[in-house]
Design an enzyme around this catalytic site. Structure first.
Site, short mmCIF file in Angstrom:
data_model
loop_
_atom_site.label_atom_id
_atom_site.label_comp_id
_atom_site.label_asym_id
_atom_site.label_seq_id
_atom_site.Cartn_x
_atom_site.Cartn_y
_atom_site.Cartn_z
N GLY A 11 6.91 -2.91 0.44
CA GLY A 11 8.57 -3.11 0.07
C GLY A 11 8.60 -4.13 -1.07
O GLY A 11 8.14 -5.22 -0.60
N ARG A 72 2.98 1.96 -2.15
CA ARG A 72 1.97 2.15 -0.97
C ARG A 72 0.93 2.95 -1.63
O ARG A 72 1.20 3.77 -2.21
CB ARG A 72 3.06 2.83 0.27
N ASP A 103 2.15 -7.65 6.27
CA ASP A 103 1.24 -7.68 7.06
C ASP A 103 0.24 -6.35 6.77
O ASP A 103 -0.93 -6.44 6.73
CB ASP A 103 1.27 -7.88 8.68
N THR A 126 8.69 -9.88 2.77
CA THR A 126 9.67 -8.78 3.18
C THR A 126 10.79 -9.28 3.83
O THR A 126 10.86 -10.63 4.30
CB THR A 126 8.71 -8.36 4.48
N ASP A 128 12.42 -8.45 6.08
CA ASP A 128 12.50 -8.23 7.62
C ASP A 128 12.27 -9.74 8.21
O ASP A 128 12.34 -9.67 9.68
CB ASP A 128 11.62 -7.14 8.17
N ASP A 130 9.37 -10.71 9.75
CA ASP A 130 8.69 -10.27 10.81
C ASP A 130 7.20 -10.35 10.72
O ASP A 130 6.48 -9.92 11.39
CB ASP A 130 9.19 -8.96 11.19
N ARG A 172 13.41 -3.31 10.75
CA ARG A 172 12.78 -2.56 11.51
C ARG A 172 12.88 -2.73 12.71
O ARG A 172 13.86 -2.94 13.42
CB ARG A 172 11.26 -2.87 10.90
P1 ADP Z 1 3.45 -4.07 4.10
O1 ADP Z 1 2.68 -4.86 3.36
O2 ADP Z 1 4.94 -4.40 3.61
O3 ADP Z 1 3.40 -4.30 5.70
P2 ADP Z 1 2.20 -1.47 4.33
O4 ADP Z 1 2.34 -1.63 6.08
O5 ADP Z 1 3.00 -0.11 3.76
O6 ADP Z 1 3.35 -2.30 3.67
O7 ADP Z 1 0.89 -1.68 3.54
C1 ADP Z 1 1.08 -1.59 2.30
C2 ADP Z 1 -0.42 -0.81 1.63
O8 ADP Z 1 -1.29 -1.56 2.02
C3 ADP Z 1 -0.65 0.40 2.33
O9 ADP Z 1 -0.03 1.41 1.43
C4 ADP Z 1 -2.25 0.32 2.19
O10 ADP Z 1 -2.22 0.63 0.62
C5 ADP Z 1 -2.40 -0.78 2.32
N1 ADP Z 1 -3.02 -1.21 3.79
C6 ADP Z 1 -2.49 -1.18 4.87
N2 ADP Z 1 -3.27 -1.32 5.98
C7 ADP Z 1 -4.41 -1.07 5.54
C8 ADP Z 1 -5.80 -1.05 6.02
N3 ADP Z 1 -5.91 -1.10 7.38
N4 ADP Z 1 -6.73 -0.92 5.42
C9 ADP Z 1 -6.54 -0.77 4.10
N5 ADP Z 1 -5.43 -0.73 3.50
C10 ADP Z 1 -4.40 -0.78 3.84
#
Ligand code: ADP
Length: 326
Positions: A11, A72, A103, A126, A128, A130, A172
């Site tokens: 985000g 993403r 995270d 973020t 959030d 969080d 969230r």
């Molecule tokens: P945020 O970073 O805001 O928590 P996401 O959880 O959507 O956002 O994660 C962002 C991107 O990070 C995902 O679209 C993916 O490309 C990558 N990602 C997240 N978890 C993993 C993982 N376990 N292994 C590889 N890439 C990951």
């Protein structure tokens, strides 16, 4: 000349553009060649990586979102695509990466680092708020100010029309945005996952307030509870008060970055670059108890965030139905 890149993942938040500006300026100041990776991890795979100049960051301090866009990436979860991403960086001679994200992005980066040895430092970003291990995430202050302005405006119409407004904030499963917004906007109700409250318990108190002349209510609910409609119905059915739901939605993510987020962006980026230059190649810059410190991905990304106890105590004192002022 050593080469360093930055990307935004997940985000977007207000404060990313000030971070990009500092990144370019500080990289050059430290004798490094800065690069932008456009479109997050997708851009690493698609090789949308280019040299960043001072002109690229001119005038972006005041803009929300991120000039280099965020994304993403389902592909980045696959080892074969991460190998392509690593090869793209290697071909350009980039061995250090700053990642603005949440995270999820950090978990992805840790895998990438383990497989490729490419050094990285994460900056928690973020609205959030969080992420475990840091009291503050980039973008939160701007989001809180956007919410404050929205609630203040809604209060004007609520009082003019004798209405209850149920305002849903993002966050969230974390009630941080809702709680801070409810406290600082003088709301009557705050419903968040961390403080279970049964709205029915307000009935006697609110009826008495209405008899004493109260002509509007502001209830802040966190999106995680998914009960804005239900609460609105309660105002109509139990209190006979016309009620509206206002879901603030994505306006919370945008807007002119606040002074605090601009300053935090500068400090986060400075710490990220400094730590990479010191050879610390797999960490997240956290801001805790008014200090910056570096934590491991496992500490930050594998543990759940818990809302600050003092803030929760304040919330309970302010919003517990038993403390409702007749
Ligand atoms: P945020 O970073 O805001 O928590 P996401 O959880 O959507 O956002 O994660 C962002 C991107 O990070 C995902 O679209 C993916 O490309 C990558 N990602 C997240 N978890 C993993 C993982 N376990 N292994 C590889 N890439 C990951």
């Amino acid at each position: 000349m050593e080469k360093i890149a930055i990307l935004c993942s997940g985000g977007d938040v207000s404060g990313m553009n000030p971070a990009l500006k500092r990144f370019v300026e500080y990289s050059y100041a430290k004798g490094m060649q800065p690069f932008f990776v456009y479109n997050g991890y997708e851009g690493l795979i698609d090789n949308t990586i280019s040299i960043a100049n001072y002109q690229d960051v001119a005038g972006i301090m005041i803009r929300g979102g991120t000039k280099i866009r965020s994304a993403r990436s389902a592909r980045f979860s696959e080892a074969s695509y991460r190998a392509i991403a690593a090869e793209n960086l290697r071909q350009k001679g980039i061995s250090k990466l700053v990642v603005l994200g949440g995270d999820g992005s950090f978990r992805g980066m840790e895998r990438f680092h383990d497989e490729t040895g490419i050094a990285f430092c994460g900056i928690p970003s973020t609205i959030d708020n969080d992420i475990n291990g840091t009291d503050y995430c980039l973008g939160v202050d701007t989001a809180l100010n956007v919410i404050k302005n929205a609630i203040d405006s809604i209060r004007d119409t609520a009082s003019s029309f004798r209405r209850a407004f149920v305002i849903e904030t993002m966050g969230r499963d974390c009630g941080y945005l809702a709680l801070v917004s409810a406290i600082t906007s003088g709301a009557e109700v705050c419903l968040i996952p961390e403080i279970p409250i049964d709205i029915h318990e307000y009935k006697g108190c609110f009826e008495s307030q209405i008899r004493n002349g109260r002509d509007y209510f502001i209830a802040i609910v966190s999106e995680g509870l998914k009960n804005a409609q239900e609460v609105s119905q309660w105002f109509e059915e139990e209190l006979g008060f016309e009620s509206r739901v206002s879901v603030l939605g994505h306006i919370q993510r945008g807007g002119n970055p606040s002074v605090y987020d601009r300053l935090m962006a500068y400090q986060f980026v400075t710490h990220a670059i400094d730590t990479l230059l010191k050879g610390n190649n797999n960490s997240v810059v956290c801001y805790t108890k008014s200090h910056f410190e570096f934590k491991s991905i496992s500490e930050v990304a594998l543990n759940p965030y818990h809302l600050d106890q003092a803030l929760l105590t304040l919330g309970r004192e302010q919003f517990a139905p038993s403390h409702c002022q007749m």
